[in-house]
Design a protein around this motif. Structure first.
Motif, PDB file in Angstrom:
ATOM      1  N   MET A   1      40.934  73.789 -23.560  1.00  0.00           N
ATOM      2  CA  MET A   1      41.289  74.894 -22.662  1.00  0.00           C
ATOM      3  C   MET A   1      42.702  75.373 -22.969  1.00  0.00           C
ATOM      4  SD  MET A   1      41.511  75.111 -18.470  1.00  0.00           S
ATOM      5  CE  MET A   1      42.964  74.072 -18.324  1.00  0.00           C
ATOM      6  N   THR A   2      42.848  76.676 -23.182  1.00  0.00           N
ATOM      7  CA  THR A   2      44.162  77.283 -23.371  1.00  0.00           C
ATOM      8  C   THR A   2      44.695  77.731 -22.018  1.00  0.00           C
ATOM      9  OG1 THR A   2      43.515  78.069 -25.563  1.00  0.00           O
ATOM     10  CG2 THR A   2      45.450  79.085 -24.566  1.00  0.00           C
ATOM     11  N   ARG A   3      45.941  77.389 -21.731  1.00  0.00           N
ATOM     12  CA  ARG A   3      46.560  77.704 -20.441  1.00  0.00           C
ATOM     13  C   ARG A   3      47.669  78.730 -20.666  1.00  0.00           C
ATOM     14  NH1 ARG A   3      48.478  71.832 -19.485  1.00  0.00           N
ATOM     15  NH2 ARG A   3      48.895  72.282 -21.682  1.00  0.00           N
ATOM     16  N   ILE A   4      47.527  79.883 -20.037  1.00  0.00           N
ATOM     17  CA  ILE A   4      48.467  80.987 -20.225  1.00  0.00           C
ATOM     18  C   ILE A   4      49.117  81.334 -18.887  1.00  0.00           C
ATOM     19  CG2 ILE A   4      48.722  83.385 -20.977  1.00  0.00           C
ATOM     20  CD1 ILE A   4      47.850  81.522 -23.213  1.00  0.00           C
ATOM     21  N   LEU A   5      50.403  81.619 -18.928  1.00  0.00           N
ATOM     22  CA  LEU A   5      51.094  82.190 -17.777  1.00  0.00           C
ATOM     23  C   LEU A   5      51.435  83.633 -18.104  1.00  0.00           C
ATOM     24  CD1 LEU A   5      52.518  81.917 -14.999  1.00  0.00           C
ATOM     25  CD2 LEU A   5      54.600  81.314 -16.276  1.00  0.00           C
ATOM     26  N   ARG A   6      51.038  84.541 -17.261  1.00  0.00           N
ATOM     27  CA  ARG A   6      51.353  85.968 -17.432  1.00  0.00           C
ATOM     28  C   ARG A   6      52.444  86.338 -16.429  1.00  0.00           C
ATOM     29  NH1 ARG A   6      49.047  90.808 -20.293  1.00  0.00           N
ATOM     30  NH2 ARG A   6      47.115  89.595 -20.334  1.00  0.00           N
ATOM     31  N   ILE A   7      53.571  86.859 -16.929  1.00  0.00           N
ATOM     32  CA  ILE A   7      54.647  87.348 -16.071  1.00  0.00           C
ATOM     33  C   ILE A   7      54.527  88.865 -16.010  1.00  0.00           C
ATOM     34  CG2 ILE A   7      57.140  87.492 -15.737  1.00  0.00           C
ATOM     35  CD1 ILE A   7      57.418  84.968 -17.433  1.00  0.00           C
ATOM     36  N   ILE A   8      54.365  89.398 -14.803  1.00  0.00           N
ATOM     37  CA  ILE A   8      54.176  90.825 -14.631  1.00  0.00           C
ATOM     38  C   ILE A   8      54.848  91.239 -13.327  1.00  0.00           C
ATOM     39  CG2 ILE A   8      51.923  90.552 -13.495  1.00  0.00           C
ATOM     40  CD1 ILE A   8      51.017  93.064 -15.122  1.00  0.00           C
ATOM     41  N   THR A   9      55.450  92.404 -13.300  1.00  0.00           N
ATOM     42  CA  THR A   9      56.226  92.792 -12.126  1.00  0.00           C
ATOM     43  C   THR A   9      55.378  92.812 -10.867  1.00  0.00           C
ATOM     44  OG1 THR A   9      57.807  94.044 -13.452  1.00  0.00           O
ATOM     45  CG2 THR A   9      57.663  94.603 -11.121  1.00  0.00           C
ATOM     46  N   SER A  10      54.157  93.328 -10.951  1.00  0.00           N
ATOM     47  CA  SER A  10      53.327  93.439  -9.754  1.00  0.00           C
ATOM     48  C   SER A  10      51.864  93.235 -10.084  1.00  0.00           C
ATOM     49  CB  SER A  10      53.513  94.805  -9.093  1.00  0.00           C
ATOM     50  OG  SER A  10      52.666  94.944  -7.963  1.00  0.00           O
ATOM     51  N   ALA A  11      51.155  92.614  -9.152  1.00  0.00           N
ATOM     52  CA  ALA A  11      49.699  92.474  -9.259  1.00  0.00           C
ATOM     53  C   ALA A  11      48.972  93.550  -8.461  1.00  0.00           C
ATOM     54  CB  ALA A  11      49.265  91.091  -8.773  1.00  0.00           C
ATOM     55  N   ASP A  12      49.691  94.527  -7.953  1.00  0.00           N
ATOM     56  CA  ASP A  12      49.095  95.609  -7.181  1.00  0.00           C
ATOM     57  C   ASP A  12      48.324  96.541  -8.116  1.00  0.00           C
ATOM     58  OD1 ASP A  12      48.467  97.798  -5.599  1.00  0.00           O
ATOM     59  OD2 ASP A  12      50.423  97.876  -4.619  1.00  0.00           O
ATOM     60  N   PRO A  13      47.018  96.719  -7.925  1.00  0.00           N
ATOM     61  CA  PRO A  13      46.241  97.602  -8.812  1.00  0.00           C
ATOM     62  C   PRO A  13      46.761  99.028  -8.866  1.00  0.00           C
ATOM     63  CG  PRO A  13      44.773  96.253  -7.474  1.00  0.00           C
ATOM     64  CD  PRO A  13      46.159  96.046  -6.927  1.00  0.00           C
ATOM     65  N   ARG A  14      47.509  99.462  -7.848  1.00  0.00           N
ATOM     66  CA  ARG A  14      48.027 100.828  -7.840  1.00  0.00           C
ATOM     67  C   ARG A  14      49.112 101.045  -8.891  1.00  0.00           C
ATOM     68  NH1 ARG A  14      49.661 101.270  -1.646  1.00  0.00           N
ATOM     69  NH2 ARG A  14      50.433  99.203  -2.240  1.00  0.00           N
ATOM     70  N   THR A  15      49.635  99.975  -9.478  1.00  0.00           N
ATOM     71  CA  THR A  15      50.709 100.131 -10.457  1.00  0.00           C
ATOM     72  C   THR A  15      50.205 100.546 -11.828  1.00  0.00           C
ATOM     73  OG1 THR A  15      50.670  97.748 -10.965  1.00  0.00           O
ATOM     74  CG2 THR A  15      52.195  98.492  -9.254  1.00  0.00           C
ATOM     75  N   GLY A  16      48.897 100.592 -12.044  1.00  0.00           N
ATOM     76  CA  GLY A  16      48.388 101.169 -13.286  1.00  0.00           C
ATOM     77  C   GLY A  16      47.744 100.192 -14.237  1.00  0.00           C
ATOM     78  N   GLY A  17      47.782 100.566 -15.526  1.00  0.00           N
ATOM     79  CA  GLY A  17      47.005  99.875 -16.545  1.00  0.00           C
ATOM     80  C   GLY A  17      47.371  98.436 -16.832  1.00  0.00           C
ATOM     81  N   PRO A  18      48.662  98.055 -16.898  1.00  0.00           N
ATOM     82  CA  PRO A  18      48.992  96.677 -17.284  1.00  0.00           C
ATOM     83  C   PRO A  18      48.338  95.606 -16.415  1.00  0.00           C
ATOM     84  CG  PRO A  18      50.927  98.050 -17.505  1.00  0.00           C
ATOM     85  CD  PRO A  18      49.865  98.912 -16.881  1.00  0.00           C
ATOM     86  N   ILE A  19      48.356  95.779 -15.098  1.00  0.00           N
ATOM     87  CA  ILE A  19      47.736  94.750 -14.260  1.00  0.00           C
ATOM     88  C   ILE A  19      46.222  94.789 -14.381  1.00  0.00           C
ATOM     89  CG2 ILE A  19      47.781  96.178 -12.181  1.00  0.00           C
ATOM     90  CD1 ILE A  19      48.016  92.328 -12.466  1.00  0.00           C
ATOM     91  N   GLU A  20      45.649  95.977 -14.589  1.00  0.00           N
ATOM     92  CA  GLU A  20      44.202  96.057 -14.783  1.00  0.00           C
ATOM     93  C   GLU A  20      43.790  95.293 -16.038  1.00  0.00           C
ATOM     94  OE1 GLU A  20      40.144  97.134 -14.349  1.00  0.00           O
ATOM     95  OE2 GLU A  20      41.821  97.064 -12.933  1.00  0.00           O
ATOM     96  N   GLY A  21      44.530  95.505 -17.129  1.00  0.00           N
ATOM     97  CA  GLY A  21      44.219  94.775 -18.350  1.00  0.00           C
ATOM     98  C   GLY A  21      44.405  93.278 -18.187  1.00  0.00           C
ATOM     99  N   ALA A  22      45.507  92.863 -17.560  1.00  0.00           N
ATOM    100  CA  ALA A  22      45.774  91.438 -17.355  1.00  0.00           C
ATOM    101  C   ALA A  22      44.695  90.796 -16.494  1.00  0.00           C
ATOM    102  CB  ALA A  22      47.143  91.260 -16.716  1.00  0.00           C
ATOM    103  N   ARG A  23      44.296  91.503 -15.467  1.00  0.00           N
ATOM    104  CA  ARG A  23      43.266  90.976 -14.573  1.00  0.00           C
ATOM    105  C   ARG A  23      41.954  90.752 -15.315  1.00  0.00           C
ATOM    106  NH1 ARG A  23      40.886  94.580  -9.543  1.00  0.00           N
ATOM    107  NH2 ARG A  23      39.411  93.056  -8.710  1.00  0.00           N
ATOM    108  N   ARG A  24      41.503  91.758 -16.057  1.00  0.00           N
ATOM    109  CA  ARG A  24      40.213  91.651 -16.733  1.00  0.00           C
ATOM    110  C   ARG A  24      40.235  90.584 -17.816  1.00  0.00           C
ATOM    111  NH1 ARG A  24      37.317  93.502 -12.756  1.00  0.00           N
ATOM    112  NH2 ARG A  24      37.747  95.699 -12.250  1.00  0.00           N
ATOM    113  N   VAL A  25      41.329  90.496 -18.557  1.00  0.00           N
ATOM    114  CA  VAL A  25      41.439  89.448 -19.576  1.00  0.00           C
ATOM    115  C   VAL A  25      41.374  88.070 -18.923  1.00  0.00           C
ATOM    116  CG1 VAL A  25      43.084  88.366 -21.163  1.00  0.00           C
ATOM    117  CG2 VAL A  25      42.614  90.812 -21.330  1.00  0.00           C
TER     118      VAL A  25
END
Length: 389
Positions: A1-25
């Motif tokens: 199992m690979t364990r990844i930590l994603r640092i992102i300013t916001s998890a709010d879907p209203r902030t656009g594409g980056p969180i959408e991509g991170a979520r789906r991945v």
């Protein structure tokens, strides 16, 4: 199992594409037996993505701090990273110019685990042209935050060759190791009632055909050009409406409504706000075409979503995946100017039904071959695993 930590300013879907991509991945990796947790600078009391399969740790300050609110300074970030980063095989930093980048640069420098950075288009030269004084401030920040962060990354990840090319030499010194990874979005799920759900969400539209803009309503997206261009061609097809859907965090909708009213098109241009779930998928599937005359777009998640719906995309040549769209015949491309946007709409209106049907089939094929999230998740995971092996 690979364990990844994603640092992102916001998890709010209203902030656009980056969180959408991170979520789906993260969802795909979870199904494959891997794990992606997130560290955000949202206030701890906010709860976003309740169904996300990993842990989301929010360490940010309260909202409402004025000019500092966007920077999201969080004094607990660096101690938390120093205490917990070692529990992961790798760290991904999504985005620049916020405290998330500064904190990551300080906490991860020269330490395990290795980290990777997604600029998400934030090195594009458009920002320098649009806000030259802000660029000077960013250059200062580059010397003590973003520059060291990117120089120390195992790889800086671009979502297209076009994005990597545009970023070259954006700031000085420009020292980094780059890689291009697949990027994309999830396939659209439909229960058969999503188009009806969308039309119920925009009752003034009725059953009329429409062009669709879907995304953040922001100056860089060219919504003003779209309204003006639609006004220029509206008489060619009186049955056609325009839907401009998305969150308006900077207060542009009032001016766009006024422009529509001055053009005599207030009844044909609709602003339903942010669409989600079935209303969003219904809008994408029902649209005659998706339109994005953006001045800067490192990828364009909404473009990929429209392609997944089999909807032709009419985009500017500042959307970084325009070459792929044009090569596959999945839409039309023009410059990010008023004349270019008028040209986009005119050429689409000139297409006969068979040409539009062929474009729809090509759009779906383009998504499947290039921008399905499964390809993006595998591309990113394999790159990380090669780098940390």
């Amino acid at each position: 199992m690979t364990r990844i930590l994603r640092i992102i300013t916001s998890a709010d879907p209203r902030t656009g594409g980056p969180i959408e991509g991170a979520r789906r991945v993260g969802e795909i990796w979870a199904n494959q037996g891997h794990r992606q947790d997130m560290l955000t600078l949202d206030p701890p009391g906010e709860r976003h993505l309740a169904d996300y399969p990993g842990t989301i740790t929010a360490l940010g300050p309260p909202r409402g701090l004025g000019p500092l609110d966007r920077y999201r300074y969080a004094r607990e970030m660096i101690p938390w990273l120093r205490a917990h980063a070692g529990n992961y095989d790798a760290v991904i930093v999504s985005g620049l110019w916020r405290y998330a980048a500064r904190g990551a640069a300080q906490a991860l420098a020269g330490k395990a685990p290795p980290y990777f950075v997604f600029p998400h288009g934030m090195l594009d030269p458009w920002f320098r042209r649009a806000a030259p004084l802000k660029h000077v401030a960013k250059q200062a920040s580059w010397w003590w935050a973003e520059g060291p962060l990117l120089a120390g990354a195992r790889a800086v990840l671009f979502t297209s060759e076009e994005e990597r090319r545009r970023a070259e030499g954006a700031f000085r010194p420009y020292r980094l190791r780059s890689a291009v990874v697949n990027y994309g979005t999830a396939d659209l799920r439909s229960d058969g009632g999503d188009i009806e759900a969308f039309r119920q969400a925009v009752p003034a539209l009725g059953d009329r055909p429409f062009l669709l803009f879907l995304g953040r309503i922001h100056p860089k997206k060219g919504c003003d050009l779209l309204v003006q261009a639609f006004a220029a061609v509206a008489a060619r097809d009186p049955s056609l409406d325009l839907v401009i859907a998305g969150p308006d965090d900077v207060g542009l909708v009032a001016g766009l409504r006024s422009a529509a009213q001055r053009a005599g098109l207030a009844a044909r241009i609709h602003f339903p706000g942010m669409l989600t779930g079935t209303s969003k998928s219904g809008a994408l599937r029902a649209a005659s075409a998706f339109v994005l005359p953006s001045h800067q777009e490192n990828f364009g998640i909404a473009v990929a979503e429209a392609l997944a719906a089999g909807t032709p995309v009419l985009i500017s040549d500042q959307v970084a995946i325009w070459r792929e769209v044009a090569a596959d015949g999945a839409g039309l491309v023009a410059p990010d100017t008023l004349l270019g946007t008028i040209d986009l709409l005119t050429r689409f209106l000139d297409c006969d039904p068979e040409q539009r049907l062929a474009m729809r089939r090509a759009a779906r094929a383009c998504f499947t071959a290039r921008f399905h999230i499964d390809r993006a998740a595998d591309s990113l995971r394999l790159l990380i695993e090669r780098e940390i092996a």
